[in-house]
Design a protein around this motif. Structure first.
Motif, PDB file in Angstrom:
ATOM      1  N   ALA A  74      57.316  49.409 -28.919  1.00  0.00           N
ATOM      2  CA  ALA A  74      56.272  48.800 -29.028  1.00  0.00           C
ATOM      3  C   ALA A  74      56.785  47.995 -30.195  1.00  0.00           C
ATOM      4  O   ALA A  74      54.885  46.974 -30.391  1.00  0.00           O
ATOM      5  N   ASP A  92      62.274  45.419 -30.639  1.00  0.00           N
ATOM      6  CA  ASP A  92      62.003  46.844 -31.484  1.00  0.00           C
ATOM      7  C   ASP A  92      62.938  47.293 -31.586  1.00  0.00           C
ATOM      8  O   ASP A  92      63.421  47.786 -30.394  1.00  0.00           O
ATOM      9  N   GLY A 199      56.049  44.496 -26.159  1.00  0.00           N
ATOM     10  CA  GLY A 199      54.936  45.082 -27.700  1.00  0.00           C
ATOM     11  C   GLY A 199      54.198  44.006 -27.400  1.00  0.00           C
ATOM     12  O   GLY A 199      53.209  44.073 -26.942  1.00  0.00           O
TER      13      GLY A 199
END
Length: 378
Positions: A74, A92, A199
């Motif tokens: 996220a 990420d 995210g």
């Protein structure tokens, strides 16, 4: 230290303080207006920073539990222009210092770490008054009172404790948020889900933006941001969900449909969130027996720091009280001496970030901020 600490507010800051005090063997009681831990949902994901929020959790002895509720992936972030063009797409990769966790899970970890009975639910504070000698009387909505030898206001933007220390009140900053959700997005809202990514999404233009976050189970949590006078927000009739949604969507009439669908396909009624802030650099003179933390002390523009600062405040105050077991006033003075410059710096940065998001060069200003060499409008 044997003086029990009376904490008003069972948000993340107040609970962190209570936990750090418990670690050091200092008794505390938290009074919370909500009727139970499940009285309302606790919001979406929070990015907990390694330089403040995570340090607070380490001081509370809860860092391992925190690692167990991280929503993997996220931390990814995307910046788009209003036509849906991707200007920045950062995955990420697991090396960032701001992992995301559900606010409700973080609050649960803190609550579970406290002795039974520490939090007194359904205790809405209506007034607080000084009794002298550093003592204060707290009155609740049912007329009951408690006397505090050491009182901490962790009770948020509209703190009942703050007037003991300061005449400052939050003021509307000229920006409102409107919150809504999409569910099962990959199946039911695939275009919006692709736009948001894994995210955070920031789709921006001067004076307005659509921000969204992918939460567990395919939930897309959206905040529409508009620079509008308060009168505009007050003119909306939120009992008329369809009408309000249409009014909001009209502000984005020339935006990409995969972005505006985050508004028009919303599966919950839009919830208004007018933004308020205390003066940058808010501070007060030392008043015996009372202090503040979190939004009660330094309400500011949203910048991803609010929960982190509240938790860090709670940990720092708890550690200061433990370090001065026989001199509460020395502990409070030490805590506030560090609190004031820390929160002033954060509030100044929050104003800057707000302008990056909504200023004349948005969204390219935000790309510059992330990369140092952002793109420019063609």
């Amino acid at each position: 230290m044997t003086t029990p600490v009376t904490i008003i507010g069972a948000g993340l800051g107040g609970l962190t303080l209570a936990r750090v005090l418990h670690v050091h063997g200092i008794p505390a009681t938290v009074y919370e207006a909500e009727s139970s831990p499940t009285a309302r949902t606790q919001g979406g994901l929070l990015d907990i920073h390694d330089h403040n929020g995570q340090l607070a959790l380490k001081a509370a002895g809860l860092h391992e539990e925190f690692l167990g509720v991280i929503h993997q992936g996220a931390e990814a972030s995307r910046v788009l222009d209003k036509k849906g063009k991707v200007l920045l797409d950062e995955p990420d990769d697991g090396t960032g210092g701001r992992p995301e966790v559900p606010r409700g899970e973080l609050r649960r970890i803190l609550l579970d770490s406290l002795p039974a009975g520490t939090v007194r639910w359904g205790r809405k504070v209506t007034s607080v008054r000084a009794l002298g000698d550093g003592r204060h009387e707290v009155t609740f909505a049912d007329g009951a009172t408690v006397t505090a030898g050491l009182l901490v206001g962790a009770d948020g933007a509209w703190s009942r404790v703050r007037p003991l220390l300061s005449e400052a009140t939050p003021e509307y900053v000229g920006t409102c948020l409107l919150e809504t959700y999409l569910y099962d997005s990959d199946t039911r809202h695939p275009a919006a889900a692709r736009a948001v990514g894994d995210g955070s999404l920031f789709a921006l233009a001067p004076g307005r933006g659509i921000s969204a976050h992918r939460e567990p189970d395919g939930v897309l949590h959206t905040y529409v941001t508009l620079r509008k006078p308060r009168e505009w927000l007050d003119s909306l009739d939120f009992r008329d969900t369809a009408g309000v949604t249409a009014r909001i969507a009209a502000e984005f009439h020339d935006w990409a449909p995969e972005l505006t669908s985050l508004i028009t396909d919303g599966e919950t009624p839009p919830v208004p969130r007018p933004l308020h802030a205390l003066p940058t650099g808010h501070r007060w003179d030392r008043v015996p027996g009372v202090t503040l933390l979190g939004d009660a002390a330094h309400l500011m523009h949203p910048s991803g720091e609010g929960a982190n600062l509240a938790m860090y405040d709670g940990a720092e105050l708890g550690n200061a009280l433990a370090a001065h077991p026989h001199d509460t006033e020395a502990a409070l003075a030490s805590y506030e001496e560090a609190l004031f410059p820390r929160s002033a710096t954060a509030a100044t940065m929050a104003v800057r970030i707000h302008d990056l998001l909504l200023g004349d060069n948005a969204p390219y200003s935000l790309v510059d901020f992330f990369t140092g060499h952002g793109q420019r409008a063609e």
